[in-house]
Design a protein around this motif. Structure first.
Motif, PDB file in Angstrom:
ATOM      1  N   ILE A 271       1.200  -1.210   0.226  1.00  0.00           N
ATOM      2  CA  ILE A 271      -0.093   0.471  -0.195  1.00  0.00           C
ATOM      3  C   ILE A 271       1.183   1.431  -0.487  1.00  0.00           C
ATOM      4  O   ILE A 271       1.446   1.042   0.747  1.00  0.00           O
ATOM      5  CB  ILE A 271      -0.709  -0.225   1.517  1.00  0.00           C
ATOM      6  CG1 ILE A 271      -1.648  -1.068   1.404  1.00  0.00           C
ATOM      7  CG2 ILE A 271      -2.360   1.636   1.411  1.00  0.00           C
ATOM      8  CD1 ILE A 271      -2.650  -0.844   2.428  1.00  0.00           C
TER       9      ILE A 271
ATOM     10  N   TYR B  14       3.541   8.504 -12.270  1.00  0.00           N
ATOM     11  CA  TYR B  14       3.041   8.721 -13.116  1.00  0.00           C
ATOM     12  C   TYR B  14       2.600  10.500 -13.083  1.00  0.00           C
ATOM     13  O   TYR B  14       2.675  10.930 -13.808  1.00  0.00           O
ATOM     14  CB  TYR B  14       2.117   7.483 -13.353  1.00  0.00           C
ATOM     15  CG  TYR B  14       1.980   7.740 -14.782  1.00  0.00           C
ATOM     16  CD1 TYR B  14       0.538   8.309 -14.892  1.00  0.00           C
ATOM     17  CD2 TYR B  14       2.148   7.482 -16.342  1.00  0.00           C
ATOM     18  CE1 TYR B  14       0.065   8.688 -16.099  1.00  0.00           C
ATOM     19  CE2 TYR B  14       1.618   7.975 -17.301  1.00  0.00           C
ATOM     20  CZ  TYR B  14       0.150   7.469 -17.663  1.00  0.00           C
ATOM     21  OH  TYR B  14      -0.390   9.029 -18.795  1.00  0.00           O
TER      22      TYR B  14
ATOM     23  N   HIS C  69      -2.350  14.566  -8.461  1.00  0.00           N
ATOM     24  CA  HIS C  69      -3.868  15.135  -9.006  1.00  0.00           C
ATOM     25  C   HIS C  69      -3.845  15.980  -7.543  1.00  0.00           C
ATOM     26  O   HIS C  69      -3.580  15.561  -6.754  1.00  0.00           O
ATOM     27  CB  HIS C  69      -4.606  14.578  -8.857  1.00  0.00           C
ATOM     28  CG  HIS C  69      -4.865  12.848 -10.533  1.00  0.00           C
ATOM     29  ND1 HIS C  69      -5.783  12.871 -10.724  1.00  0.00           N
ATOM     30  CD2 HIS C  69      -3.988  12.486 -10.981  1.00  0.00           C
ATOM     31  CE1 HIS C  69      -5.962  12.143 -12.146  1.00  0.00           C
ATOM     32  NE2 HIS C  69      -4.766  12.134 -11.888  1.00  0.00           N
TER      33      HIS C  69
ATOM     34  N   TYR D 227      -7.613  17.623  -5.845  1.00  0.00           N
ATOM     35  CA  TYR D 227      -8.926  17.681  -5.455  1.00  0.00           C
ATOM     36  C   TYR D 227      -9.269  19.248  -4.869  1.00  0.00           C
ATOM     37  O   TYR D 227      -8.467  18.805  -3.388  1.00  0.00           O
ATOM     38  CB  TYR D 227      -9.810  16.158  -5.519  1.00  0.00           C
ATOM     39  CG  TYR D 227      -9.069  15.006  -6.657  1.00  0.00           C
ATOM     40  CD1 TYR D 227      -8.499  14.273  -6.627  1.00  0.00           C
ATOM     41  CD2 TYR D 227      -9.916  15.400  -7.629  1.00  0.00           C
ATOM     42  CE1 TYR D 227      -8.125  13.663  -8.226  1.00  0.00           C
ATOM     43  CE2 TYR D 227     -10.179  14.372  -8.556  1.00  0.00           C
ATOM     44  CZ  TYR D 227      -9.180  13.694  -8.619  1.00  0.00           C
ATOM     45  OH  TYR D 227      -8.659  12.754 -10.030  1.00  0.00           O
TER      46      TYR D 227
ATOM     47  N   VAL E  39      -4.336  18.028 -12.451  1.00  0.00           N
ATOM     48  CA  VAL E  39      -3.125  16.784 -13.097  1.00  0.00           C
ATOM     49  C   VAL E  39      -1.958  17.593 -13.488  1.00  0.00           C
ATOM     50  O   VAL E  39      -1.498  17.850 -14.069  1.00  0.00           O
ATOM     51  CB  VAL E  39      -4.098  16.239 -13.429  1.00  0.00           C
ATOM     52  CG1 VAL E  39      -3.435  14.891 -14.079  1.00  0.00           C
ATOM     53  CG2 VAL E  39      -5.692  16.259 -13.600  1.00  0.00           C
TER      54      VAL E  39
ATOM     55  N   TRP F 172      -0.860   9.284  -9.037  1.00  0.00           N
ATOM     56  CA  TRP F 172      -0.106   7.139  -9.755  1.00  0.00           C
ATOM     57  C   TRP F 172       0.616   7.139 -10.180  1.00  0.00           C
ATOM     58  O   TRP F 172       1.174   8.298 -11.019  1.00  0.00           O
ATOM     59  CB  TRP F 172      -1.388   7.806 -10.854  1.00  0.00           C
ATOM     60  CG  TRP F 172      -2.371   6.797 -12.021  1.00  0.00           C
ATOM     61  CD1 TRP F 172      -1.150   5.772 -12.382  1.00  0.00           C
ATOM     62  CD2 TRP F 172      -3.390   7.144 -12.891  1.00  0.00           C
ATOM     63  NE1 TRP F 172      -2.127   5.409 -13.061  1.00  0.00           N
ATOM     64  CE2 TRP F 172      -3.689   5.859 -13.370  1.00  0.00           C
ATOM     65  CE3 TRP F 172      -4.430   8.081 -12.775  1.00  0.00           C
ATOM     66  CZ2 TRP F 172      -4.592   5.563 -13.838  1.00  0.00           C
ATOM     67  CZ3 TRP F 172      -5.430   7.698 -13.306  1.00  0.00           C
ATOM     68  CH2 TRP F 172      -5.569   6.238 -14.066  1.00  0.00           C
TER      69      TRP F 172
ATOM     70  N   TYR G 160      -2.991   1.328 -12.370  1.00  0.00           N
ATOM     71  CA  TYR G 160      -4.088   1.039 -12.539  1.00  0.00           C
ATOM     72  C   TYR G 160      -5.299   2.411 -11.495  1.00  0.00           C
ATOM     73  O   TYR G 160      -6.580   2.379 -12.112  1.00  0.00           O
ATOM     74  CB  TYR G 160      -5.464   0.682 -13.346  1.00  0.00           C
ATOM     75  CG  TYR G 160      -4.615  -0.175 -14.434  1.00  0.00           C
ATOM     76  CD1 TYR G 160      -3.480  -1.166 -13.945  1.00  0.00           C
ATOM     77  CD2 TYR G 160      -3.994   0.188 -15.448  1.00  0.00           C
ATOM     78  CE1 TYR G 160      -3.158  -2.088 -15.424  1.00  0.00           C
ATOM     79  CE2 TYR G 160      -3.417  -0.035 -16.234  1.00  0.00           C
ATOM     80  CZ  TYR G 160      -3.199  -1.580 -15.960  1.00  0.00           C
ATOM     81  OH  TYR G 160      -2.751  -1.671 -17.289  1.00  0.00           O
ATOM     82  N   GLN G 161      -4.772   2.622 -10.736  1.00  0.00           N
ATOM     83  CA  GLN G 161      -6.083   2.937  -9.268  1.00  0.00           C
ATOM     84  C   GLN G 161      -4.884   4.366  -9.027  1.00  0.00           C
ATOM     85  O   GLN G 161      -3.750   4.426  -8.623  1.00  0.00           O
ATOM     86  CB  GLN G 161      -6.154   2.583  -8.680  1.00  0.00           C
ATOM     87  CG  GLN G 161      -4.956   1.322  -8.165  1.00  0.00           C
ATOM     88  CD  GLN G 161      -5.684   0.483  -6.930  1.00  0.00           C
ATOM     89  OE1 GLN G 161      -6.062   0.923  -6.070  1.00  0.00           O
ATOM     90  NE2 GLN G 161      -5.313  -0.825  -7.649  1.00  0.00           N
ATOM     91  N   LEU G 162      -5.710   6.073  -8.488  1.00  0.00           N
ATOM     92  CA  LEU G 162      -4.835   6.283  -7.740  1.00  0.00           C
ATOM     93  C   LEU G 162      -4.790   6.011  -6.387  1.00  0.00           C
ATOM     94  O   LEU G 162      -5.698   5.711  -5.209  1.00  0.00           O
ATOM     95  CB  LEU G 162      -6.329   7.986  -7.737  1.00  0.00           C
ATOM     96  CG  LEU G 162      -6.173   8.726  -8.798  1.00  0.00           C
ATOM     97  CD1 LEU G 162      -7.213  10.004  -9.255  1.00  0.00           C
ATOM     98  CD2 LEU G 162      -4.744   9.285  -9.475  1.00  0.00           C
TER      99      LEU G 162
ATOM    100  N   PHE H  36      -5.077   7.986  -2.593  1.00  0.00           N
ATOM    101  CA  PHE H  36      -5.763   9.411  -2.036  1.00  0.00           C
ATOM    102  C   PHE H  36      -4.530   9.367  -1.085  1.00  0.00           C
ATOM    103  O   PHE H  36      -4.395   8.838   0.051  1.00  0.00           O
ATOM    104  CB  PHE H  36      -6.942   9.247  -2.374  1.00  0.00           C
ATOM    105  CG  PHE H  36      -7.963   9.968  -2.873  1.00  0.00           C
ATOM    106  CD1 PHE H  36      -7.729   8.939  -3.645  1.00  0.00           C
ATOM    107  CD2 PHE H  36      -8.168  11.115  -3.084  1.00  0.00           C
ATOM    108  CE1 PHE H  36      -8.483   8.532  -5.557  1.00  0.00           C
ATOM    109  CE2 PHE H  36      -8.291  11.180  -4.120  1.00  0.00           C
ATOM    110  CZ  PHE H  36      -8.663  10.428  -5.524  1.00  0.00           C
ATOM    111  N   GLY H  37      -4.125  10.816  -0.070  1.00  0.00           N
ATOM    112  CA  GLY H  37      -3.766  10.683   1.042  1.00  0.00           C
ATOM    113  C   GLY H  37      -5.242  11.756   2.009  1.00  0.00           C
ATOM    114  O   GLY H  37      -5.742  11.768   1.100  1.00  0.00           O
ATOM    115  N   LYS H  38      -4.350  11.429   2.957  1.00  0.00           N
ATOM    116  CA  LYS H  38      -5.475  11.853   4.048  1.00  0.00           C
ATOM    117  C   LYS H  38      -6.752  13.613   3.935  1.00  0.00           C
ATOM    118  O   LYS H  38      -7.435  13.600   4.083  1.00  0.00           O
ATOM    119  CB  LYS H  38      -5.311  11.727   5.268  1.00  0.00           C
ATOM    120  CG  LYS H  38      -4.844  10.204   5.521  1.00  0.00           C
ATOM    121  CD  LYS H  38      -5.161  10.210   6.992  1.00  0.00           C
ATOM    122  CE  LYS H  38      -4.639   8.272   6.901  1.00  0.00           C
ATOM    123  NZ  LYS H  38      -3.841   8.074   8.514  1.00  0.00           N
TER     124      LYS H  38
END
Lengths: 112, 115
Positions: free
Chosen positions: A1, A31, A34, A36, A49, A93, A98-100, A102-104
């Motif tokens: 993880i 890669y 992001h 948000y 991005v 990424w 194939y996935q993001l 996330f941070g908290k």
């Protein structure tokens, strides 16, 4: 993880102050990174991005920089306004993934 | 109209019940995702799908299943709900990976409470 860390966890600033916060991530297999913005009772919305080392992105009073070699990104908000109050999420990424991840998040409160 | 919709928006259920959360999108994206958000833990990926025939487990898939009924629809099921599945659930979509892409577009969320 993967371990994507954001700091600080939360902060309060006065209206008009400028602020910044950090996203740290493993620098190998990078890669894209992001950012948000997530307002209370709404859904997260994409800000930036970023893919290249040295990237700088700007949207209005919000900007972000990226250092893939040392594994960090900064988000800056110039002249904070109450409407900037939100949780800011970064997500990594990895190449070949194939996935993001996330941070908290950093929860920003701008006091009028 | 919203590009990514989720139903229901709020749901209270009891332990052991089966529940389905639905997600629809009009963005024409191939990729769809289910996340859960818990206080202090951030968004964690449950399942993701890159097309109707491609379904993959995410970080925390135990206790969940999904169905991709069409390009535009992706459902999450809890076969036998338990209290620690109480959380805020988000559906998201994205286009194919490429320069400037990979951006995810989130639905409004479903708040699920399991008593």
């Amino acid at each position: 993880i993967l371990n994507v860390e954001q700091s600080p966890q939360s902060l309060h600033v006065q209206e008009g102050d400028s602020t910044n916060f950090t996203c740290s991530f493993p620098s190998s297999n990078f890669y894209a990174l992001h950012w948000y913005r997530w307002e209370t009772a709404k859904s997260p919305e994409a800000l930036f991005v970023m893919t290249l080392n040295g990237d700088e992105k700007k949207k209005g009073r919000i900007s972000a920089t990226l250092n893939t070699k040392e594994g960090y990104s900064y988000l800056y908000i110039k002249g904070s306004q109450p409407e900037d109050s939100a949780t800011y999420l970064c997500a990594l990424w990895e190449a070949g993934s194939y996935q993001l991840t996330f941070g908290k998040g950093t929860k920003l409160s701008v006091i009028p | 109209d919203a590009d990514v919709t989720q139903t229901p928006r709020n749901r209270i259920t009891k332990t052991g019940k089966r529940i389905m959360l639905e997600c629809s999108q009009t963005k024409g994206h191939d990729r769809m995702y289910w996340y859960r958000q818990d206080p202090g833990l951030g968004l964690r990926l449950i399942y993701y799908s890159f097309d109707v025939k491609d379904i993959n487990k995410g970080e925390i898939s135990d206790g969940y299943s999904v169905s991709r009924q069409a390009q535009a629809k992706f459902s999450l099921s809890l076969e036998s709900a338990i209290p620690n599945q109480t959380a805020l659930y988000f559906c998201a979509t994205s286009g194919s990976v490429g320069a400037g892409s990979g951006t995810q577009y989130f639905g409004p969320g479903t708040r699920l409470t399991v008593l």
